[in-house]
Write a protein that holds these residues in place. Structure first.
Motif, PDB file in Angstrom:
ATOM      1  N   SER A 263      -3.428   4.770  -2.465  1.00 32.00           N
ATOM      2  CA  SER A 263      -4.592   5.495  -1.948  1.00 32.00           C
ATOM      3  C   SER A 263      -4.412   6.993  -2.167  1.00 32.00           C
ATOM      4  O   SER A 263      -3.293   7.505  -2.172  1.00 32.00           O
ATOM      5  CB  SER A 263      -4.778   5.200  -0.471  1.00 32.00           C
TER       6      SER A 263
ATOM      7  N   THR B 180      -2.415   1.839  -9.287  1.00 30.00           N
ATOM      8  CA  THR B 180      -2.887   0.644  -8.614  1.00 30.00           C
ATOM      9  C   THR B 180      -3.072  -0.497  -9.607  1.00 30.00           C
ATOM     10  O   THR B 180      -3.779  -0.348 -10.609  1.00 30.00           O
ATOM     11  CB  THR B 180      -4.216   0.920  -7.897  1.00 30.00           C
TER      12      THR B 180
ATOM     13  N   GLN C 169       0.941  -7.086  -5.813  1.00 30.48           N
ATOM     14  CA  GLN C 169      -0.097  -6.063  -5.810  1.00 30.48           C
ATOM     15  C   GLN C 169       0.447  -4.734  -5.300  1.00 30.48           C
ATOM     16  O   GLN C 169       1.121  -4.679  -4.265  1.00 30.48           O
ATOM     17  CB  GLN C 169      -1.260  -6.507  -4.918  1.00 30.48           C
TER      18      GLN C 169
ATOM     19  N   LEU D  87       0.833  -1.199   0.000  1.00 30.05           N
ATOM     20  CA  LEU D  87       0.000   0.000   0.000  1.00 30.05           C
ATOM     21  C   LEU D  87       0.860   1.238   0.000  1.00 30.05           C
ATOM     22  O   LEU D  87       1.762   1.372   0.830  1.00 30.05           O
ATOM     23  CB  LEU D  87      -0.906  -0.014   1.226  1.00 30.05           C
TER      24      LEU D  87
ATOM     25  N   THR E 128      -4.834  -4.447 -14.249  1.00 28.08           N
ATOM     26  CA  THR E 128      -5.964  -4.236 -13.349  1.00 28.08           C
ATOM     27  C   THR E 128      -7.090  -5.161 -13.773  1.00 28.08           C
ATOM     28  O   THR E 128      -7.140  -5.606 -14.920  1.00 28.08           O
ATOM     29  CB  THR E 128      -6.424  -2.773 -13.372  1.00 28.08           C
TER      30      THR E 128
ATOM     31  N   ARG F   5       1.907  -4.231 -15.859  1.00 32.25           N
ATOM     32  CA  ARG F   5       0.909  -4.147 -14.807  1.00 32.25           C
ATOM     33  C   ARG F   5      -0.470  -4.441 -15.379  1.00 32.25           C
ATOM     34  O   ARG F   5      -0.723  -4.236 -16.572  1.00 32.25           O
ATOM     35  CB  ARG F   5       0.938  -2.786 -14.119  1.00 32.25           C
TER      36      ARG F   5
ATOM     37  N   THR G 243       0.763   5.727  -0.853  1.00 32.47           N
ATOM     38  CA  THR G 243      -0.108   6.898  -0.868  1.00 32.47           C
ATOM     39  C   THR G 243       0.237   7.780  -2.057  1.00 32.47           C
ATOM     40  O   THR G 243       1.371   7.746  -2.568  1.00 32.47           O
ATOM     41  CB  THR G 243       0.030   7.708   0.414  1.00 32.47           C
TER      42      THR G 243
ATOM     43  N   PRO H 297      -3.153   7.139  -7.746  1.00 28.09           N
ATOM     44  CA  PRO H 297      -4.126   6.046  -7.630  1.00 28.09           C
ATOM     45  C   PRO H 297      -4.244   5.217  -8.912  1.00 28.09           C
ATOM     46  O   PRO H 297      -4.492   4.005  -8.839  1.00 28.09           O
ATOM     47  CB  PRO H 297      -5.432   6.781  -7.311  1.00 28.09           C
TER      48      PRO H 297
ATOM     49  N   THR I 270      -1.181  -1.005  -4.389  1.00 26.48           N
ATOM     50  CA  THR I 270      -2.401  -0.237  -4.194  1.00 26.48           C
ATOM     51  C   THR I 270      -2.026   1.154  -3.716  1.00 26.48           C
ATOM     52  O   THR I 270      -1.307   1.291  -2.724  1.00 26.48           O
ATOM     53  CB  THR I 270      -3.325  -0.910  -3.171  1.00 26.48           C
TER      54      THR I 270
END
Length: 123
Positions: free
Chosen positions: A122, A91, A118, A11, A40, A38, A13, A88, A120
């Protein structure tokens, strides 16, 4: 045969950084062009970056140019993806890939893939 194992996802930011690593098996790592892709959910796997055999040549997708840096350490059989100024939209599951061809600017022809890690981001 080359086996690839990604690590370093997690995770992040927006505006932050993460570094992905990909460890490769085999004694001929320096003979492979390495790439990062990558994906999604529900979309095709997209090219992110590639690096040539010696590390002196790199190629990036427009969406990450200036923010991501690919590098490799041949004695350690490892390729890295430094991701700065994360957004974001970054992700995704990130995959490491390898191919014998020295055509690092071509997004095709990758023969070996890792299982992905993964990332992610935020807001």
């Amino acid at each position: 045969q080359v086996q690839l194992v990604e690590s370093g996802g997690g995770l992040g930011t927006a505006g932050g950084s993460l570094r992905l690593s990909c460890a490769a098996s085999g004694r001929t790592f320096s003979s492979y062009t390495m790439g990062w892709f990558r994906q999604t959910p529900g979309k095709e796997r997209d090219f992110v970056a590639a690096i040539g055999w010696t590390g002196g040549s790199t190629h990036y997708a427009d969406s990450v140019k200036g923010r991501f840096t690919i590098s490799r350490d041949n004695p350690k059989n490892t390729v890295y993806l430094q991701m700065n100024n994360l957004q974001p939209a970054d992700t995704a599951v990130y995959y490491c890939a390898a191919k014998i061809s020295d055509r690092y600017q071509s997004r095709m022809g990758y023969e070996y893939w890792g299982d992905g890690t993964q990332v992610t981001v935020s807001s």
